[in-house]
Motif scaffolding. Structure first.
Motif, mmCIF file in Angstrom:
data_model
loop_
_atom_site.group_PDB
_atom_site.id
_atom_site.type_symbol
_atom_site.label_atom_id
_atom_site.label_comp_id
_atom_site.label_asym_id
_atom_site.label_seq_id
_atom_site.Cartn_x
_atom_site.Cartn_y
_atom_site.Cartn_z
ATOM 1 N N LEU A 295 23.515 59.585 6.441
ATOM 2 C CA LEU A 295 24.407 58.420 6.488
ATOM 3 C C LEU A 295 24.592 57.743 5.133
ATOM 4 O O LEU A 295 25.408 56.822 5.006
ATOM 5 N N ALA A 296 23.869 58.191 4.138
ATOM 6 C CA ALA A 296 23.796 57.473 2.852
ATOM 7 C C ALA A 296 25.157 57.238 2.206
ATOM 8 O O ALA A 296 25.369 56.207 1.557
ATOM 9 N N THR A 297 26.082 58.155 2.377
ATOM 10 C CA THR A 297 27.381 58.007 1.716
ATOM 11 C C THR A 297 28.291 57.004 2.416
ATOM 12 O O THR A 297 29.336 56.637 1.874
ATOM 13 N N LYS A 298 27.907 56.559 3.606
ATOM 14 C CA LYS A 298 28.772 55.667 4.381
ATOM 15 C C LYS A 298 28.572 54.191 4.057
ATOM 16 O O LYS A 298 29.413 53.358 4.402
ATOM 17 N N GLY A 299 27.445 53.849 3.424
ATOM 18 C CA GLY A 299 27.187 52.440 3.133
ATOM 19 C C GLY A 299 25.705 52.172 2.994
ATOM 20 O O GLY A 299 24.915 53.086 2.740
ATOM 21 N N THR A 300 25.318 50.924 3.168
ATOM 22 C CA THR A 300 23.927 50.515 3.013
ATOM 23 C C THR A 300 23.120 50.878 4.252
ATOM 24 O O THR A 300 23.404 50.405 5.351
ATOM 25 N N VAL A 301 22.117 51.729 4.047
ATOM 26 C CA VAL A 301 21.284 52.188 5.160
ATOM 27 C C VAL A 301 19.817 51.954 4.816
ATOM 28 O O VAL A 301 19.296 52.501 3.847
ATOM 29 N N ASP A 302 19.163 51.116 5.617
ATOM 30 C CA ASP A 302 17.723 50.880 5.524
ATOM 31 C C ASP A 302 17.049 51.692 6.622
ATOM 32 O O ASP A 302 17.678 52.036 7.624
ATOM 33 N N ALA A 303 15.791 52.017 6.453
ATOM 34 C CA ALA A 303 15.064 52.752 7.490
ATOM 35 C C ALA A 303 13.656 52.192 7.613
ATOM 36 O O ALA A 303 12.974 51.993 6.608
ATOM 37 N N GLN A 304 13.231 51.948 8.832
ATOM 38 C CA GLN A 304 11.907 51.398 9.093
ATOM 39 C C GLN A 304 11.223 52.220 10.188
ATOM 40 O O GLN A 304 11.805 52.436 11.259
ATOM 41 N N THR A 305 10.016 52.671 9.906
ATOM 42 C CA THR A 305 9.236 53.372 10.920
ATOM 43 C C THR A 305 8.612 52.327 11.841
ATOM 44 O O THR A 305 7.718 51.585 11.435
ATOM 45 N N VAL A 306 9.118 52.262 13.053
ATOM 46 C CA VAL A 306 8.714 51.219 13.995
ATOM 47 C C VAL A 306 8.428 51.842 15.356
ATOM 48 O O VAL A 306 9.211 52.654 15.851
ATOM 49 N N ASN A 307 7.327 51.440 15.948
ATOM 50 C CA ASN A 307 7.005 51.769 17.333
ATOM 51 C C ASN A 307 7.329 50.546 18.175
ATOM 52 O O ASN A 307 6.586 49.557 18.140
ATOM 53 N N VAL A 308 8.418 50.585 18.929
ATOM 54 C CA VAL A 308 8.849 49.388 19.655
ATOM 55 C C VAL A 308 7.845 48.970 20.725
ATOM 56 O O VAL A 308 7.862 47.819 21.182
ATOM 57 N N ALA A 309 6.971 49.875 21.145
ATOM 58 C CA ALA A 309 5.959 49.537 22.145
ATOM 59 C C ALA A 309 4.823 48.711 21.569
ATOM 60 O O ALA A 309 4.007 48.165 22.321
ATOM 61 N N ASP A 310 4.776 48.580 20.248
ATOM 62 C CA ASP A 310 3.710 47.859 19.544
ATOM 63 C C ASP A 310 4.319 46.633 18.874
ATOM 64 O O ASP A 310 5.076 46.749 17.908
ATOM 65 N N TYR A 311 3.986 45.433 19.377
ATOM 66 C CA TYR A 311 4.640 44.225 18.858
ATOM 67 C C TYR A 311 4.360 44.009 17.377
ATOM 68 O O TYR A 311 5.261 43.576 16.630
ATOM 69 N N ASP A 312 3.159 44.312 16.917
ATOM 70 C CA ASP A 312 2.850 44.143 15.508
ATOM 71 C C ASP A 312 3.758 45.014 14.646
ATOM 72 O O ASP A 312 4.260 44.572 13.602
ATOM 73 N N SER A 313 4.002 46.238 15.082
ATOM 74 C CA SER A 313 4.899 47.143 14.364
ATOM 75 C C SER A 313 6.316 46.582 14.336
ATOM 76 O O SER A 313 6.998 46.626 13.304
ATOM 77 N N VAL A 314 6.767 46.040 15.448
ATOM 78 C CA VAL A 314 8.111 45.459 15.537
ATOM 79 C C VAL A 314 8.242 44.247 14.621
ATOM 80 O O VAL A 314 9.236 44.101 13.894
ATOM 81 N N GLU A 315 7.258 43.384 14.635
ATOM 82 C CA GLU A 315 7.308 42.171 13.808
ATOM 83 C C GLU A 315 7.366 42.520 12.322
ATOM 84 O O GLU A 315 8.143 41.930 11.555
ATOM 85 N N TRP B 264 4.111 56.432 33.714
ATOM 86 C CA TRP B 264 4.757 55.178 34.158
ATOM 87 C C TRP B 264 4.586 54.100 33.092
ATOM 88 O O TRP B 264 5.560 53.450 32.689
ATOM 89 N N ASN B 265 3.368 53.915 32.622
ATOM 90 C CA ASN B 265 3.105 52.870 31.628
ATOM 91 C C ASN B 265 3.817 53.144 30.315
ATOM 92 O O ASN B 265 4.311 52.216 29.650
ATOM 93 N N ALA B 266 3.903 54.409 29.932
ATOM 94 C CA ALA B 266 4.594 54.758 28.687
ATOM 95 C C ALA B 266 6.079 54.422 28.771
ATOM 96 O O ALA B 266 6.668 53.899 27.816
ATOM 97 N N VAL B 267 6.703 54.721 29.912
ATOM 98 C CA VAL B 267 8.118 54.406 30.097
ATOM 99 C C VAL B 267 8.343 52.902 30.036
ATOM 100 O O VAL B 267 9.282 52.419 29.384
ATOM 101 N N ASN C 162 9.181 46.824 27.672
ATOM 102 C CA ASN C 162 8.411 46.001 26.738
ATOM 103 C C ASN C 162 8.966 46.105 25.322
ATOM 104 O O ASN C 162 8.950 45.129 24.562
ATOM 105 N N GLY C 163 9.462 47.299 24.969
ATOM 106 C CA GLY C 163 10.027 47.475 23.640
ATOM 107 C C GLY C 163 11.184 46.533 23.376
ATOM 108 O O GLY C 163 11.317 45.976 22.276
ATOM 109 N N ILE C 164 12.040 46.322 24.368
ATOM 110 C CA ILE C 164 13.177 45.415 24.190
ATOM 111 C C ILE C 164 12.714 43.965 24.165
ATOM 112 O O ILE C 164 13.230 43.150 23.386
ATOM 113 N N PHE C 165 11.734 43.628 24.977
ATOM 114 C CA PHE C 165 11.137 42.291 24.874
ATOM 115 C C PHE C 165 10.597 42.063 23.473
ATOM 116 O O PHE C 165 10.829 41.018 22.855
#
Length: 250
Positions: free
Chosen positions: A52-72, A109-112, A118-121
């Motif tokens: 995507l680099a040629t299309k504009g400004t692209v940042d990338a972050q390695t994030v696990n949405v299931a982990d609030y600390d990672s999201v923050e 079940w818990n992973a889903v 929880n990831g969206i929360f």
């Protein structure tokens, strides 16, 4: 392709390195936005960012949405890299497995739930304050027709997506008097890599419910999500948008 105006907007897209998320990033960049791709896989992020680099400004972050600390941490890094956050699209998700509820593995079940609900929360909790600082924002959560109808042998996925609909309605009402809009889209079957985790029988069941008789494309959902993230989407909040090939009945 119709023209969307997202000039100057700064977007976080979870699950942004592949599938629907990647298509959203392409559409946003073509519309003038800068994007931050969030994904759990650093390698996949690197590949997507390069593509995507040629299309504009692209940042990338390695994030696990299931982990609030990672999201923050991801939210703080993104806000620093882009100068703020105006748009959040929650596209990260997993299908789980297809099996009767009475046989559903507890760990699956818990992973889903951890990723899909929880990831969206987590992301809303961490990102919305950046929007509140400018009294402007657009949040779009990706749910599913399964969250409205309940697909058999997909209890975890169905429940998680129903929860996303409820979360969206609640947060949309909380922020209704601000400049932030929060909406959810419920697609039927979209042709993405996630279908590799779904049985042919389950795919056949889902297609049988769609009057158009076909899957949707990532380009079709990207067009709708792009509008939902624009300033033109100003009088809808806590709303459920359908993209179902005629399946939706309410």
């Amino acid at each position: 392709m119709n023209t969307l105006d997202l000039t100057g907007k700064r977007a976080v897209i979870t699950g942004g390195a592949r599938g629907m998320g990647f298509a959203f990033a392409q559409r946003f960049l073509d519309s003038g936005a800068s994007v931050s791709l969030w994904d759990i896989s650093a390698d996949t992020l690197h590949t997507a960012k390069s593509a995507l680099a040629t299309k504009g400004t692209v940042d990338a972050q390695t994030v696990n949405v299931a982990d609030y600390d990672s999201v923050e941490k991801g939210a703080a890094a993104t806000a620093e890299a882009l100068g703020g956050i105006d748009i959040l699209v929650n596209a990260a998700g997993i299908a789980g497995i297809n099996t009767p509820l009475t046989e559903y593995p507890l760990d699956t079940w818990n992973a889903v739930m951890d990723v899909n609900l929880n990831g969206i929360f987590h992301t809303c909790r961490a990102v919305v304050p950046y929007m509140q600082s400018n009294d402007y924002g657009r949040v779009v959560n990706i749910a599913s027709m399964a969250g409205k109808d309940g697909n058999p042998n997909a209890s975890a996925y169905s429940v998680s997506k129903a929860g996303v609909i409820g979360l969206t309605k609640s947060l949309g009402k909380e922020l209704a008097t601000t400049g932030i809009r929060v909406n959810v889209i419920c697609p039927a079957v979209i042709k993405t890599e996630m279908l590799a985790d779904v049985t042919e029988e389950q795919i056949g069941y889902m297609l049988s419910k769609i009057p158009m008789g076909r899957m949707g494309t990532v380009e079709e959902i990207a067009a709708m999500v792009g509008w939902m993230c624009s300033e033109e989407c100003s009088y809808s909040t806590g709303a459920v948008f359908d993209l179902s090939g005629g399946r939706a009945t309410y």
